[in-house]
Design a protein around this motif. Structure first.
Motif, short mmCIF file in Angstrom:
data_model
loop_
_atom_site.label_atom_id
_atom_site.label_comp_id
_atom_site.label_asym_id
_atom_site.label_seq_id
_atom_site.Cartn_x
_atom_site.Cartn_y
_atom_site.Cartn_z
N SER A 1 0.81 -1.22 0.00
CA SER A 1 0.00 0.00 0.00
C SER A 1 0.84 1.27 0.00
O SER A 1 0.30 2.37 0.02
CB SER A 1 -0.92 0.01 1.23
N GLU A 2 2.16 1.15 -0.04
CA GLU A 2 3.04 2.31 0.09
C GLU A 2 3.43 2.89 -1.26
O GLU A 2 3.41 2.21 -2.29
CB GLU A 2 4.29 1.92 0.89
N VAL A 3 3.77 4.17 -1.24
CA VAL A 3 4.14 4.89 -2.46
C VAL A 3 5.38 5.72 -2.18
O VAL A 3 5.49 6.34 -1.12
CB VAL A 3 3.01 5.84 -2.92
N ILE A 4 6.30 5.75 -3.13
CA ILE A 4 7.47 6.62 -3.01
C ILE A 4 7.58 7.47 -4.27
O ILE A 4 7.34 7.00 -5.38
CB ILE A 4 8.77 5.82 -2.76
N SER A 5 7.90 8.74 -4.07
CA SER A 5 7.97 9.69 -5.19
C SER A 5 9.19 10.57 -5.03
O SER A 5 9.62 10.87 -3.91
CB SER A 5 6.70 10.55 -5.22
N TYR A 6 9.75 11.00 -6.17
CA TYR A 6 10.88 11.93 -6.15
C TYR A 6 10.35 13.35 -6.27
O TYR A 6 9.47 13.63 -7.08
CB TYR A 6 11.83 11.63 -7.31
N LYS A 7 10.90 14.25 -5.46
CA LYS A 7 10.47 15.65 -5.52
C LYS A 7 11.50 16.47 -6.28
O LYS A 7 11.41 16.67 -7.47
CB LYS A 7 10.26 16.20 -4.11
N LYS A 8 12.53 16.92 -5.60
CA LYS A 8 13.61 17.70 -6.20
C LYS A 8 14.73 17.75 -5.17
O LYS A 8 14.58 17.28 -4.04
CB LYS A 8 13.16 19.12 -6.56
N ASP A 9 15.86 18.32 -5.56
CA ASP A 9 16.99 18.46 -4.64
C ASP A 9 17.36 17.14 -3.97
O ASP A 9 17.71 17.10 -2.79
CB ASP A 9 16.69 19.52 -3.57
N SER A 10 17.23 16.04 -4.74
CA SER A 10 17.59 14.70 -4.25
C SER A 10 16.75 14.28 -3.06
O SER A 10 17.21 13.54 -2.18
CB SER A 10 19.08 14.64 -3.88
#
Length: 258
Positions: free
Chosen positions: A171-180
């Protein structure tokens, strides 16, 4: 008077055909206003309609059926309009170079910021009906100062994202934003469990040795945490609160490992 657009302008802006636009209107993705000109009736679309269509199109490109994509966008709108939701709009899009998309067919990978925002809205809506833990962890990967070129960082971030994906629960989600910085949304994990997981993630990030341009080096990592029981001090949501704690540690660009 609110500005509206005709079908041709909308299709050009969104990147869909007029046939798609007509079908999406027919199934209720958006509800265009009707304007009479003589004996003819014309559909007109608002800026909000155009934005909704763009978000639906993005989710379709990530593997959703149009009806499911529209349902998720409408849920997100409801959550954003709710005073008690605590959500803030305007989540940035992930960098296009070196990211994976979430797919409903079981693919486990890096999701877009839009998908993460939709999922957060869904989980917060569920919390109104039943009680369960909901945590978020922000991860910042810290590079040596001599790694300056974005494509070099992206290659490493992509490899790390694949390792993160292998650690996700269903059920988990991981996403990239910015600045690593990555955001990891964790339904059914407490903030204590998130902190415990961060030790494993930190060991994975900092325990690997990398080589770029004949230079060998190791990375460092910083973490921020938030949960549904710890509202942010400033207006925002679980994600911004987690990032705020991360940045509050003073680990900014001018203090990265040399």
């Amino acid at each position: 008077m609110q500005k509206t657009y005709g079908p041709k302008a909308v299709c050009q802006s969104v990147g869909i055909s007029q046939r798609q636009l007509g079908y999406w209107g027919m199934i209720g993705v958006i509800k265009p206003t009707k304007q009479m000109h003589g004996a003819k009736v014309f559909n007109r679309y608002t800026d909000e309609d155009v934005e909704t269509l763009k978000k639906v199109k993005k989710l379709i490109e990530e593997g959703f059926f149009v009806s499911k994509a529209a349902e998720k966008i409408h849920k997100l709108k409801e959550a954003l309009s709710s005073p008690s939701s605590g959500l803030s709009s305007g989540m940035p899009s992930p960098e296009q170079n070196g990211t994976h998309s979430h797919q409903e067919n079981g693919h486990r990978g890096l999701s877009s910021s839009l998908y993460l925002e939709v999922r957060l809205a869904e989980e917060l809506a569920k919390l109104k009906q039943q009680s369960f833990p909901l945590a978020c962890m922000a991860i910042q990967v810290l590079f040596p100062s001599f790694i300056k070129l974005p494509h070099l960082k992206n290659e490493i971030l992509l490899k790390l994202s694949l390792k993160f994906a292998s650690m996700l629960k269903s059920s988990e989600v991981i996403s990239y934003k910015k600045d690593s910085i990555f955001f990891w949304l964790m339904p059914n994990r407490t903030i204590e469990q998130a902190r415990l997981l961060s030790k494993e993630v930190k060991e994975m990030i900092e325990g690997s040795e990398w080589e770029v341009q004949d230079k060998r080096f190791k990375l460092q990592a910083a973490f921020g945490f938030s949960d549904s029981n710890t509202p942010p001090r400033k207006e925002g949501n679980l994600l911004t609160a987690a990032e705020g704690e991360l940045l509050g540690q003073g680990l900014r660009r001018n203090r990265l490992v040399q």
